[in-house]
Design a protein around this motif. Sequence first.
Motif, PDB file in Angstrom:
ATOM      1  N   PRO A  10       0.988  -1.177   0.060  1.00  0.00           N
ATOM      2  CA  PRO A  10       0.406   0.431   0.011  1.00  0.00           C
ATOM      3  C   PRO A  10       0.541   1.007   0.118  1.00  0.00           C
ATOM      4  O   PRO A  10       0.335   2.574  -1.008  1.00  0.00           O
ATOM      5  N   HIS A  13       1.751   1.442  -3.102  1.00  0.00           N
ATOM      6  CA  HIS A  13       1.441   1.456  -4.275  1.00  0.00           C
ATOM      7  C   HIS A  13       0.757   3.538  -4.747  1.00  0.00           C
ATOM      8  O   HIS A  13      -0.387   3.128  -5.981  1.00  0.00           O
ATOM      9  N   SER A  14       0.432   3.856  -4.265  1.00  0.00           N
ATOM     10  CA  SER A  14       0.605   5.390  -4.385  1.00  0.00           C
ATOM     11  C   SER A  14       1.096   6.050  -6.017  1.00  0.00           C
ATOM     12  O   SER A  14       2.496   4.806  -6.139  1.00  0.00           O
ATOM     13  N   PRO A  15       0.573   6.398  -6.620  1.00  0.00           N
ATOM     14  CA  PRO A  15       0.855   6.510  -8.107  1.00  0.00           C
ATOM     15  C   PRO A  15       2.125   7.343  -8.415  1.00  0.00           C
ATOM     16  O   PRO A  15       3.597   6.985  -9.017  1.00  0.00           O
ATOM     17  N   VAL A  16       2.250   8.106  -7.957  1.00  0.00           N
ATOM     18  CA  VAL A  16       3.807   9.013  -7.384  1.00  0.00           C
ATOM     19  C   VAL A  16       4.219   8.280  -6.436  1.00  0.00           C
ATOM     20  O   VAL A  16       5.377   8.106  -7.010  1.00  0.00           O
ATOM     21  N   ARG A  17       4.344   7.440  -6.000  1.00  0.00           N
ATOM     22  CA  ARG A  17       5.076   6.931  -4.990  1.00  0.00           C
ATOM     23  C   ARG A  17       5.902   5.534  -5.706  1.00  0.00           C
ATOM     24  O   ARG A  17       6.894   4.955  -6.021  1.00  0.00           O
ATOM     25  N   HIS A  49       5.615  12.687   0.109  1.00  0.00           N
ATOM     26  CA  HIS A  49       5.584  11.119  -0.395  1.00  0.00           C
ATOM     27  C   HIS A  49       7.458  10.804  -0.466  1.00  0.00           C
ATOM     28  O   HIS A  49       6.708   9.222   0.402  1.00  0.00           O
TER      29      HIS A  49
END
Length: 106
Positions: A10, A13-17, A49
């Motif tokens: 998780p 999974h963030s697009p930026v991370r 991030h």
Amino acid sequence: MTHLRRELDPIIHSPVRFSIAAALSAVERADFRFIRDTVEVSDSALSQHVAALEQVGYVKVSKGRAGRRTKTWLALTDQGRQAFTHHLAVLNRIAAEPPRAPAEET
């Protein structure tokens, strides 16, 4: 049976991370501004991030001087590199898994 998505990290999974980890996976370390420009986010968004990634031990932040300027360097830790590699492998397994037709009732 449990869907593979439950294996996704998780934090990454963030697009930026995910984009930060992908950019850092190709290098030993990178300048903060290079990652900011590559990922196309603001300084403050990148800082937030990176802080999330640093908090779980995926990214190491170090500061140094380059001439008169202070530079911030970012690097994936071994743990971060492993987490990114696993996350990417799970995404590929999800994409490659054919959909299953529901069982027919008899």
